[in-house]
Write an enzyme that holds these catalytic residues in place. Structure first.
Site, PDB file in Angstrom:
ATOM      1  N   GLN A 104     -14.836   3.167  -7.174  1.00 34.67           N
ATOM      2  CA  GLN A 104     -14.886   2.052  -6.311  1.00 34.67           C
ATOM      3  C   GLN A 104     -12.926   2.636  -5.914  1.00 34.67           C
ATOM      4  OE1 GLN A 104     -16.762  -1.037  -7.989  1.00 34.67           O
ATOM      5  NE2 GLN A 104     -16.349   0.110  -9.830  1.00 34.67           N
ATOM      6  N   ASN A 115     -15.306   1.143 -22.293  1.00 34.43           N
ATOM      7  CA  ASN A 115     -14.873  -0.260 -21.530  1.00 34.43           C
ATOM      8  C   ASN A 115     -14.050  -0.711 -22.231  1.00 34.43           C
ATOM      9  OD1 ASN A 115     -13.446  -2.587 -20.421  1.00 34.43           O
ATOM     10  ND2 ASN A 115     -14.649  -2.567 -18.553  1.00 34.43           N
ATOM     11  N   PRO A 116     -12.635  -1.447 -22.709  1.00 39.62           N
ATOM     12  CA  PRO A 116     -12.083  -1.432 -24.268  1.00 39.62           C
ATOM     13  C   PRO A 116     -12.445  -2.909 -24.203  1.00 39.62           C
ATOM     14  CG  PRO A 116     -10.584  -1.251 -22.462  1.00 39.62           C
ATOM     15  CD  PRO A 116     -11.888  -0.976 -21.698  1.00 39.62           C
ATOM     16  N   VAL A 137      -9.831   3.943  -4.780  1.00 40.99           N
ATOM     17  CA  VAL A 137      -9.227   4.940  -3.711  1.00 40.99           C
ATOM     18  C   VAL A 137      -7.763   5.519  -3.897  1.00 40.99           C
ATOM     19  CG1 VAL A 137      -9.263   2.414  -2.231  1.00 40.99           C
ATOM     20  CG2 VAL A 137      -7.508   2.464  -3.110  1.00 40.99           C
ATOM     21  N   TYR A 145       0.942  -1.465   0.261  1.00 36.09           N
ATOM     22  CA  TYR A 145      -0.069  -0.188   0.231  1.00 36.09           C
ATOM     23  C   TYR A 145       0.962   0.971  -0.014  1.00 36.09           C
ATOM     24  CZ  TYR A 145      -4.411  -2.094   0.305  1.00 36.09           C
ATOM     25  OH  TYR A 145      -5.409  -3.019  -0.083  1.00 36.09           O
ATOM     26  N   HIS A 177     -14.614   2.110  -1.307  1.00 42.33           N
ATOM     27  CA  HIS A 177     -13.845   1.663  -1.094  1.00 42.33           C
ATOM     28  C   HIS A 177     -13.036   1.951  -0.458  1.00 42.33           C
ATOM     29  CE1 HIS A 177     -15.228  -1.745  -4.608  1.00 42.33           C
ATOM     30  NE2 HIS A 177     -15.922  -1.447  -3.053  1.00 42.33           N
ATOM     31  N   CYS A 204      -1.303   1.819  16.583  1.00 43.82           N
ATOM     32  CA  CYS A 204      -2.227   3.328  16.343  1.00 43.82           C
ATOM     33  C   CYS A 204      -1.635   4.521  17.514  1.00 43.82           C
ATOM     34  CB  CYS A 204      -3.476   2.959  16.881  1.00 43.82           C
ATOM     35  SG  CYS A 204      -4.359   3.959  17.595  1.00 43.82           S
ATOM     36  N   ALA A 224     -10.916   4.674 -21.335  1.00 45.30           N
ATOM     37  CA  ALA A 224     -11.636   6.396 -20.877  1.00 45.30           C
ATOM     38  C   ALA A 224     -10.936   7.454 -21.036  1.00 45.30           C
ATOM     39  CB  ALA A 224     -11.483   6.082 -19.827  1.00 45.30           C
TER      40      ALA A 224
HETATM   41  C1  BJW Z   1     -10.463   0.057 -18.492  1.00 45.01           C
HETATM   42  C2  BJW Z   1      -9.101   0.711 -19.435  1.00 45.01           C
HETATM   43  C3  BJW Z   1      -9.172   2.263 -19.292  1.00 45.01           C
HETATM   44  C4  BJW Z   1      -8.468  -0.978 -18.629  1.00 45.01           C
HETATM   45  N1  BJW Z   1      -9.997   3.047 -20.049  1.00 45.01           N
HETATM   46  N2  BJW Z   1     -11.347   1.035 -19.074  1.00 45.01           N
HETATM   47  C5  BJW Z   1     -22.864 -10.439  -4.958  1.00 45.01           C
HETATM   48  C6  BJW Z   1     -22.694 -11.632  -4.739  1.00 45.01           C
HETATM   49  C7  BJW Z   1     -21.560 -12.444  -5.641  1.00 45.01           C
HETATM   50  C8  BJW Z   1     -20.400 -12.334  -4.349  1.00 45.01           C
HETATM   51  C9  BJW Z   1     -20.907 -10.615  -3.553  1.00 45.01           C
HETATM   52  C10 BJW Z   1     -21.907 -10.389  -3.762  1.00 45.01           C
HETATM   53  N3  BJW Z   1     -22.070  -8.960  -2.394  1.00 45.01           N
HETATM   54  C11 BJW Z   1     -20.590  -9.374  -1.568  1.00 45.01           C
HETATM   55  C12 BJW Z   1     -20.093 -10.567  -2.630  1.00 45.01           C
HETATM   56  C13 BJW Z   1     -18.502 -10.708  -1.692  1.00 45.01           C
HETATM   57  C14 BJW Z   1     -18.268  -9.383  -2.825  1.00 45.01           C
HETATM   58  C15 BJW Z   1     -17.684  -9.424  -4.177  1.00 45.01           C
HETATM   59  O1  BJW Z   1     -18.481  -8.851  -4.707  1.00 45.01           O
HETATM   60  N4  BJW Z   1     -17.302 -10.836  -4.372  1.00 45.01           N
HETATM   61  C16 BJW Z   1     -17.327 -10.619  -6.008  1.00 45.01           C
HETATM   62  C17 BJW Z   1     -15.251 -11.056  -6.224  1.00 45.01           C
HETATM   63  C18 BJW Z   1     -17.378 -12.229  -6.328  1.00 45.01           C
HETATM   64  N5  BJW Z   1     -17.773  -8.708  -2.476  1.00 45.01           N
HETATM   65  C19 BJW Z   1     -17.253  -7.731  -1.143  1.00 45.01           C
HETATM   66  O2  BJW Z   1     -16.936  -8.369  -0.192  1.00 45.01           O
HETATM   67  C20 BJW Z   1     -17.692  -6.767  -1.088  1.00 45.01           C
HETATM   68  N6  BJW Z   1     -17.952  -6.523   0.742  1.00 45.01           N
HETATM   69  C21 BJW Z   1     -19.735  -6.741   0.619  1.00 45.01           C
HETATM   70  O3  BJW Z   1     -20.532  -7.289  -0.264  1.00 45.01           O
HETATM   71  O4  BJW Z   1     -20.311  -6.758   1.880  1.00 45.01           O
HETATM   72  C22 BJW Z   1     -21.571  -7.088   2.427  1.00 45.01           C
HETATM   73  C23 BJW Z   1     -20.598  -8.931   2.902  1.00 45.01           C
HETATM   74  C24 BJW Z   1     -19.976  -8.708   4.116  1.00 45.01           C
HETATM   75  C25 BJW Z   1     -19.772 -10.227   4.357  1.00 45.01           C
HETATM   76  C26 BJW Z   1     -19.971 -11.385   3.764  1.00 45.01           C
HETATM   77  C27 BJW Z   1     -20.868 -10.999   2.954  1.00 45.01           C
HETATM   78  C28 BJW Z   1     -21.047  -9.167   2.447  1.00 45.01           C
HETATM   79  C29 BJW Z   1     -16.388  -5.654  -0.306  1.00 45.01           C
HETATM   80  C30 BJW Z   1     -15.912  -5.053  -1.957  1.00 45.01           C
HETATM   81  C31 BJW Z   1     -14.364  -4.671  -1.731  1.00 45.01           C
HETATM   82  C32 BJW Z   1     -14.002  -4.463  -3.017  1.00 45.01           C
HETATM   83  N7  BJW Z   1     -12.503  -4.234  -2.448  1.00 45.01           N
HETATM   84  C33 BJW Z   1     -11.298  -3.576  -3.456  1.00 45.01           C
HETATM   85  C34 BJW Z   1      -9.943  -3.035  -3.052  1.00 45.01           C
HETATM   86  C35 BJW Z   1      -9.992  -1.969  -2.485  1.00 45.01           C
HETATM   87  C36 BJW Z   1      -8.469  -1.816  -1.505  1.00 45.01           C
HETATM   88  C37 BJW Z   1      -7.771  -2.151  -2.930  1.00 45.01           C
HETATM   89  O5  BJW Z   1      -7.727  -0.871  -3.961  1.00 45.01           O
HETATM   90  O6  BJW Z   1      -6.710  -2.056  -2.804  1.00 45.01           O
HETATM   91  O7  BJW Z   1     -11.772  -2.909  -4.096  1.00 45.01           O
HETATM   92  S1  BJW Z   1     -11.558  -4.869  -4.662  1.00 45.01           S
HETATM   93  C38 BJW Z   1     -10.995  -4.694  -6.233  1.00 45.01           C
HETATM   94  O8  BJW Z   1     -12.109  -4.687  -6.866  1.00 45.01           O
HETATM   95  C39 BJW Z   1     -11.124  -2.754  -5.735  1.00 45.01           C
HETATM   96  C40 BJW Z   1     -11.960  -3.024  -6.836  1.00 45.01           C
HETATM   97  O9  BJW Z   1     -12.820  -1.408  -6.422  1.00 45.01           O
HETATM   98  C41 BJW Z   1     -12.646  -3.271  -7.625  1.00 45.01           C
HETATM   99  C42 BJW Z   1     -13.693  -3.641  -8.224  1.00 45.01           C
HETATM  100  O10 BJW Z   1     -12.437  -3.618  -9.049  1.00 45.01           O
HETATM  101  P1  BJW Z   1     -12.863  -2.826 -10.178  1.00 45.01           P
HETATM  102  O11 BJW Z   1     -12.562  -1.081 -10.358  1.00 45.01           O
HETATM  103  O12 BJW Z   1     -13.729  -3.033 -11.182  1.00 45.01           O
HETATM  104  O13 BJW Z   1     -11.447  -2.807 -11.364  1.00 45.01           O
HETATM  105  P2  BJW Z   1     -10.810  -4.295 -11.804  1.00 45.01           P
HETATM  106  O14 BJW Z   1      -9.012  -4.407 -12.229  1.00 45.01           O
HETATM  107  O15 BJW Z   1     -11.998  -5.146 -11.872  1.00 45.01           O
HETATM  108  O16 BJW Z   1     -11.121  -4.098 -13.746  1.00 45.01           O
HETATM  109  C43 BJW Z   1     -10.838  -3.051 -14.410  1.00 45.01           C
HETATM  110  C44 BJW Z   1     -12.017  -2.821 -16.038  1.00 45.01           C
HETATM  111  O17 BJW Z   1     -10.831  -1.393 -16.158  1.00 45.01           O
HETATM  112  C45 BJW Z   1     -11.769  -4.151 -16.867  1.00 45.01           C
HETATM  113  O18 BJW Z   1     -13.117  -4.227 -16.766  1.00 45.01           O
HETATM  114  C46 BJW Z   1     -10.688  -3.951 -18.074  1.00 45.01           C
HETATM  115  O19 BJW Z   1     -11.102  -4.170 -19.058  1.00 45.01           O
HETATM  116  C47 BJW Z   1     -11.355  -1.667 -17.680  1.00 45.01           C
HETATM  117  N8  BJW Z   1     -10.251  -1.054 -18.476  1.00 45.01           N
HETATM  118  N9  BJW Z   1      -7.948  -0.029 -18.956  1.00 45.01           N
HETATM  119  C48 BJW Z   1     -11.080   2.475 -19.539  1.00 45.01           C
HETATM  120  N10 BJW Z   1      -7.620   2.643 -20.178  1.00 45.01           N
END
Ligand code: BJW
Length: 272
Positions: free
Chosen positions: A103, A234-235, A105, A69, A121, A168, A252
């Site tokens: 989403q 999104n590409p 950080v 981080y 997030h 802390c 983007a």
């Molecule tokens: C371009 C490009 C360019 C490239 N131009 N585009 C329902 C169903 C199933 C599972 C769940 C559900 N509800 C909850 C869950 C569990 C879980 C979850 O979703 N799991 C799935 C993986 C299945 N969710 C959670 O746990 C969440 N909490 C929650 O639901 O609490 C209630 C609960 C509690 C206890 C038990 C159960 C439920 C919390 C989610 C937290 C996500 N955290 C992270 C890390 C943050 C910290 C950090 O940054 O270090 O957040 S994980 C990571 O993924 C980060 C992102 O914000 C997040 C989303 O990713 P994002 O932004 O979409 O990025 P990428 O990398 O995945 O994709 C990039 C995209 O860009 C691609 O499509 C490329 O093509 C595109 N791209 N270049 C435009 N130039």
């Protein structure tokens, strides 16, 4: 329905009164901030971002995860907003009823001129301790985790740079990144505001998100169910394709400025 840019998309943006822009890691990719799907490079090449960004990883090896981080904070401090972030700020300036939900950080929306993006997030820049009633912690803004280990010149070959997290100053527990990891709840006020904005908008732009992480991935679906048009930038295809009125396949920084220019080509004056 799928179209190349941008007649229908430009028309939708040109007519919109309440816009939501939901961004993911892809919006910052062209600023040099890796997405969660990119392979890590240099010191971190043998790790998977999706495995490091977890509470389990932090508890198993706090120095490794804190070091990662710190490295990311340094990358983001050195990054600049790209034309995609700037185009989103231009939409906000033009359409007062616009809400930016991210989403990410990083702070690149703020630095592009978006006044108050909703961070679902958390933030790289708001660490807190691990206590149940968490205390906010301060971090040294001048610290540069990369200073003596630039990309491509690993201090220890094949290893990430480990940095012990501080304690802390109020309760003595470990300080952790102020981000939301899998299995953790999203900040309630932020998530409620995001859902309300999505349910009330007439256009939602989903930019650079893989659409697989919930509950954020529900936001475009809420907008579509409430009658809004959804445009995706999104590409690559994503599971959100099917809820979108228009899928703009491009990056983007390339697509968003063209979309904004096309939307207001016929009417360059901002709305009052
Ligand atoms: C371009 C490009 C360019 C490239 N131009 N585009 C329902 C169903 C199933 C599972 C769940 C559900 N509800 C909850 C869950 C569990 C879980 C979850 O979703 N799991 C799935 C993986 C299945 N969710 C959670 O746990 C969440 N909490 C929650 O639901 O609490 C209630 C609960 C509690 C206890 C038990 C159960 C439920 C919390 C989610 C937290 C996500 N955290 C992270 C890390 C943050 C910290 C950090 O940054 O270090 O957040 S994980 C990571 O993924 C980060 C992102 O914000 C997040 C989303 O990713 P994002 O932004 O979409 O990025 P990428 O990398 O995945 O994709 C990039 C995209 O860009 C691609 O499509 C490329 O093509 C595109 N791209 N270049 C435009 N130039």
């Amino acid at each position: 329905m799928e179209e190349a840019l941008p007649h229908r998309a430009a028309e939708l943006l040109g007519d919109a009164r309440r816009v939501v822009v939901l961004t993911g890691a892809g919006i910052s990719a062209e600023s040099g901030v890796p997405t969660f799907r990119d392979d890590l490079t240099g010191l971190w090449a043998r790790f998977d971002a999706r495995e490091l960004a977890t509470a389990a990883a932090f508890h198993a090896d706090p120095d490794l995860v804190w070091g990662w981080y710190e490295w990311r904070r340094t990358r983001v401090r050195r990054a600049e907003p790209n034309p995609g972030h700037l185009a989103i700020a231009a939409i906000e300036a033009r359409i007062p009823g616009t809400t930016v939900i991210t989403q990410n950080v990083d702070d690149l929306h703020e630095r592009a001129g978006s006044p108050a993006p909703i961070h679902l997030h958390g933030s790289l820049f708001a660490p807190r301790c691990v206590a149940a009633a968490a205390h906010p912690a301060t971090i040294d803004d001048a610290a540069d985790a990369d200073a003596d280990a630039p990309d491509g010149e690993p201090a220890q070959p094949h290893d990430g740079r480990r940095i012990a997290p501080p304690r802390c100053t109020s309760c003595g527990t470990l300080v952790r990144p102020g981000v939301v990891w899998f299995g953790e709840m999203l900040p309630e006020a932020a998530f409620t505001a995001a859902v309300e904005a999505a349910a009330a908008c007439d256009l939602l732009l989903a930019v650079g998100t893989s659409g697989v992480v919930y509950p954020a991935a529900e936001i475009p679906r809420i907008a579509a169910r409430s009658g809004a048009a959804v445009i995706q930038v999104n590409p690559e295809p994503t599971p959100l394709d099917r809820v979108c009125a228009v899928n703009l396949r491009g990056t983007a920084a390339h697509v968003l400025p063209s979309l904004v220019a096309a939307a207001w080509a016929a009417d360059p004056a901002p709305r009052s």
